[in-house]
Scaffold this motif. Structure first.
Motif, mmCIF file in Angstrom:
data_model
loop_
_atom_site.group_PDB
_atom_site.id
_atom_site.type_symbol
_atom_site.label_atom_id
_atom_site.label_comp_id
_atom_site.label_asym_id
_atom_site.label_seq_id
_atom_site.Cartn_x
_atom_site.Cartn_y
_atom_site.Cartn_z
ATOM 1 N N CYS A 1 41.584 -43.740 3.716
ATOM 2 C CA CYS A 1 42.670 -44.008 4.646
ATOM 3 C C CYS A 1 42.202 -45.027 5.683
ATOM 4 C CB CYS A 1 43.106 -42.721 5.331
ATOM 5 S SG CYS A 1 44.359 -42.999 6.585
ATOM 6 N N CYS B 1 48.124 -40.594 2.956
ATOM 7 C CA CYS B 1 47.029 -39.769 3.470
ATOM 8 C C CYS B 1 47.545 -38.379 3.818
ATOM 9 C CB CYS B 1 46.452 -40.436 4.728
ATOM 10 S SG CYS B 1 45.226 -39.432 5.574
ATOM 11 N N CYS C 1 42.819 -43.358 9.533
ATOM 12 C CA CYS C 1 41.979 -42.315 10.122
ATOM 13 C C CYS C 1 40.600 -42.226 9.462
ATOM 14 C CB CYS C 1 42.678 -40.965 10.072
ATOM 15 S SG CYS C 1 42.788 -40.243 8.435
ATOM 16 N N CYS D 1 47.057 -38.067 7.978
ATOM 17 C CA CYS D 1 47.871 -38.803 8.940
ATOM 18 C C CYS D 1 49.116 -39.437 8.338
ATOM 19 C CB CYS D 1 47.033 -39.862 9.653
ATOM 20 S SG CYS D 1 46.595 -41.240 8.584
HETATM 21 ZN ZN LIG Z 1 44.748 -40.926 7.339
#
Ligand SMILES: [Zn+2]
Length: 361
Positions: free
Chosen positions: A309, A292, A312, A295
């Protein structure tokens, strides 16, 4: 003249291999006298020796990786010189013997391109004259970066100012399909004939793809230049991702063409960027397509080339995500002048030389 140069070059390569010499100086000592039989101006002999040194060096490097690599031999006539020529009044004058010259017309486009620059070397083949010219370039302090992710069908550019552009390369894939049809009509089951035909159409295909890539790389570099951004690309361009089954070509051919067009785009972007004084950096490709870009967690593939993801909740196109990861890796490594104009990681702006080569008539 081209043929004589080719023979001299092969003589030098042979001598270099037999005597196991690597340096320009020792090859000159061994080979120069043996070239006395050739009826060409003496600086071509020096150029042949220097070209042979380069070829031998590459051969040694390749042999370390693969002991079965073929010994080098120049098949195509090709001559490179950095001495003796003059470009004046739309003509290139190339000496052959003392006080004898051949003249080659230089078209207006080429004249305009080299205007104001110093031509450093001339390369001549049967059909093409290339002039290499050099210029003093002031490095641009990067105010940000663009990250470039390349696929077979397109490449995606993500920039520090959060813009994303996608450049379509499917025309290049279509060009392939057209040439495939032509090639498939030759059914002779002879490896040599097949290879020759494949080379001929391969050449046309390469030229066509090269044109498409030139358009794309030009606009990318124009964007980077306007914004004063550096360029970040993957170090290894993920050749493995290219070997996909179910395509029409043979594995060997497909792999070769695709990896060529990958490398070609990279080469074009790099030299165009350097010509503008833009910083070019390569980042490690690890995780760029799976992590990702917000994050850093491993992402889950969704439909239509999207990624999600689980950590997040970010849902993003996989190419955009990869380009953002490359951008982030580049920014992290080199730092940028932030938008307020304060240098985070100042690098001395040095004057560097960059050579750019172009084709004339
Ligand atoms: Zn993420």
């Amino acid at each position: 003249m081209l043929e004589q140069f080719r023979q001299m070059l092969n003589d030098c390569i042979r001598i270099g291999l037999a005597e196991n010499v690597t340096s320009l100086k020792s090859l000159s000592l061994k080979a120069y006298r043996q070239l006395s039989g050739y009826d060409l101006a003496s600086y071509y002999k020096l150029c042949a020796i220097s070209a042979a040194t380069g070829i031998l060096r590459n051969y040694r490097k390749a042999k370390r990786k693969n002991p079965h690599v073929r010994e080098p031999y120049a098949r195509r006539p090709r001559l490179t010189t950095c001495y003796g020529f003059k470009v004046r009044d739309g003509e290139l004058s190339l000496p052959t013997h003392a006080r004898k010259h051949i003249r080659i017309h230089v078209n207006q486009h080429t004249q305009a391109m080299i205007n104001g620059f110093t031509v450093r070397s001339v390369t001549l083949t049967e059909g093409i004259l290339s002039l290499a010219y050099a210029s003093e370039i002031q490095d641009v302090q990067p105010r940000g970066f663009i990250g470039i992710d390349r696929n077979l069908e397109n490449f995606t550019v993500a920039a520090t100012d959060r813009t994303v552009h996608r450049y379509d390369l499917s025309e290049a894939t279509r060009a392939k399909a057209v040439y495939r049809d032509i090639r498939s009509h030759f059914g002779r089951n002879d490896v040599r004939i097949r290879r020759e035909i494949s080379n001929k159409y391969g050449q046309k295909q390469r030229e066509k793809i090269q044109q498409i890539l030139h358009h794309a790389s030009k606009s990318v570099i124009e964007e980077a230049k306007t914004k004063q951004y550096g360029v970040a690309m993957e170090k290894l361009t993920g050749i493995r991702r290219l070997y996909r089954r179910g395509n029409w070509q043979g594995r060997w051919y497909r792999g070769r063409m695709n990896s060529w067009s990958y490398a070609e785009l990279k080469r074009q972007i790099e030299y165009k960027a350097k010509w503008e004084g833009l910083l070019v950096i390569y980042v490690h490709p690890h995780g760029t397509s799976s992590r990702c870009s917000i994050c850093g967690q491993k992402m889950v593939p969704e439909e239509n080339r999207m990624l999600r993801c689980p950590s997040c909740g970010y849902v993003v196109d996989r190419d955009v995500n990869a380009a953002r990861n490359i951008l982030a890796a580049g920014t992290l490594r080199f730092g940028v002048v932030d938008l307020a104009g304060e240098a985070m990681v100042p690098e001395p702006a040095s004057v560097r030389q960059s050579a750019k080569s172009m084709r004339g008539s």
